[in-house]
Design a protein around this motif. Structure first.
Motif, short mmCIF file in Angstrom:
data_model
loop_
_atom_site.label_atom_id
_atom_site.label_comp_id
_atom_site.label_asym_id
_atom_site.label_seq_id
_atom_site.Cartn_x
_atom_site.Cartn_y
_atom_site.Cartn_z
N PRO A 196 -1.12 -5.89 -8.28
CA PRO A 196 -1.84 -4.81 -7.59
C PRO A 196 -2.89 -4.12 -8.46
O PRO A 196 -3.97 -3.78 -7.98
N TRP A 233 -6.79 -4.32 -7.58
CA TRP A 233 -7.69 -3.20 -7.30
C TRP A 233 -9.00 -3.37 -8.06
O TRP A 233 -10.08 -3.16 -7.51
N GLU A 234 -8.93 -3.79 -9.32
CA GLU A 234 -10.15 -4.01 -10.11
C GLU A 234 -11.02 -5.08 -9.46
O GLU A 234 -12.24 -4.92 -9.33
N GLN A 260 -2.84 5.44 0.83
CA GLN A 260 -3.81 4.36 0.99
C GLN A 260 -3.87 3.89 2.44
O GLN A 260 -4.96 3.64 2.96
N VAL A 280 -12.52 -3.79 -6.05
CA VAL A 280 -13.60 -2.82 -6.26
C VAL A 280 -14.88 -3.54 -6.68
O VAL A 280 -15.97 -3.24 -6.19
N MET A 301 0.84 -1.20 0.00
CA MET A 301 0.00 0.00 0.00
C MET A 301 0.87 1.24 0.00
O MET A 301 1.97 1.25 0.56
N PHE A 361 -7.58 -5.28 -1.70
CA PHE A 361 -6.83 -5.32 -2.96
C PHE A 361 -5.42 -5.88 -2.79
O PHE A 361 -4.84 -6.41 -3.74
N THR A 362 -4.86 -5.78 -1.58
CA THR A 362 -3.52 -6.31 -1.36
C THR A 362 -3.48 -7.84 -1.32
O THR A 362 -2.40 -8.43 -1.26
N ALA A 395 -12.50 -2.15 -0.56
CA ALA A 395 -11.52 -2.24 -1.63
C ALA A 395 -10.10 -2.05 -1.10
O ALA A 395 -9.17 -2.79 -1.46
N LEU A 396 -9.92 -1.08 -0.22
CA LEU A 396 -8.60 -0.85 0.37
C LEU A 396 -8.16 -2.02 1.24
O LEU A 396 -6.97 -2.34 1.33
N GLU A 406 -15.30 1.78 -0.49
CA GLU A 406 -13.89 2.18 -0.56
C GLU A 406 -13.07 1.46 0.52
O GLU A 406 -11.96 0.99 0.26
#
Length: 287
Positions: A182, A186-187, A149, A190, A145, A176-177, A172-173, A169
């Motif tokens: 990465p 993220w896609e 982030q 989300v 991150m 995503f890791t 997603a945060l 949000e």
């Protein structure tokens, strides 16, 4: 994406109803039950079911207090293990293959220990193994991150009045890791965060606290008692360390450990062909 099959609500011994799905066709191989992670999430393993349902019947369900299952104030690992076996009896299976992802892998292991005679094989997919996995996970997650982030995640997690957009949000945060790539992660995070499903934060807190109290010595002693095929499948780029998974696998005489290059915590998203191959071999070995 294919639509889910019709749901069936199955009542277990304490009156709690669990939302379930069944696909595939019964054949010579034992059926499979898939256990989602969290704790406190909902079933998301439809894509995994699609990888093996040509071989046998596949069952999925929302754990108690999660997704479309009934609310439940009883949140213990033993209660969840009892629910799994109640479903087995409801569907009339003498034995089945138990495959769990993340926290579901913990449930699969505990089920195999408690119900050896009913477990034809165990699949341990992206679990945390035994020992202090959380320190390494936290460090790796932080490395993946940016400072912005990390700051935003901390801010959102501290607030109780998040809007729907802020909740998405935050998710997603948080998620995503988990992926090897990465940008792709993220896609995927989300898209996953868009669901209207509600996270059962109380179940998450209580069950994580329970598993954190377990003794590594006790877990390893339990592992040595397992004799059925036990396959451990772990993404090499999962922020949860493979070393603690390898330690658990090494205690089981019948275990096999498979590390998947280029895959994170949901390896079927990034290396679907390899996950399909391994799950097919596990199910076939159970027969």
């Amino acid at each position: 994406m294919r639509p889910d099959p019709p749901t069936q609500m199955v009542e277990v011994d304490d009156g709690t109803r669990l939302r379930t799905w069944t696909t595939g066709t019964r054949g010579a191989l034992p059926p499979v039950v898939l256990l989602h992670g969290g704790p406190g999430l909902w079933d998301y393993l439809g894509p995994v079911a699609g990888m093996v349902e040509h071989l046998t019947v596949v069952h999925r369900f929302d754990q108690r207090g999660c997704g479309g299952s009934d609310p439940s104030g009883e949140q213990t690992v033993a209660r969840h293990v009892a629910d799994i076996d109640a479903l087995r009896r409801h569907w009339g299976h003498e034995q089945w293959v138990v495959v769990g992802h993340s926290f579901g892998a913990t449930l699969a292991f505990r089920y195999a220990v408690a119900h050896r005679e009913s477990t034809a094989a165990m699949g341990y997919l992206s679990g945390v193994g035994v020992g202090d996995w959380h320190t390494l996970y936290t460090e790796e997650r932080r490395r993946r991150m940016t400072a912005n982030q990390q700051q935003r995640l901390t801010q959102l997690a501290a607030r109780k009045d998040r809007t729907d957009s802020e909740e998405r949000e935050l998710r997603a945060l948080s998620w995503f890791t988990d992926y090897a790539d990465p940008a792709r992660g993220w896609e995927l995070a989300v898209a996953k965060a868009r669901t209207e499903q509600v996270i059962n934060v109380d179940a998450n807190r209580v069950l994580n606290a329970e598993t954190a109290r377990w003794s590594a010595t006790e877990i390893l002693d339990q592992a040595r008692s397992l004799t059925m095929p036990c396959w451990f499948v772990h993404g090499a780029r999962d922020p949860r360390p493979s070393s603690t998974v390898a330690r658990l696998a090494a205690a089981i005489p019948s275990a096999r450990l498979h590390l998947i290059d280029g895959a994170g915590h949901e390896p079927w998203c990034e290396r679907p062909d390899e996950v399909r191959r391994l799950l097919g071999l596990l199910v076939s070995a159970s027969g």
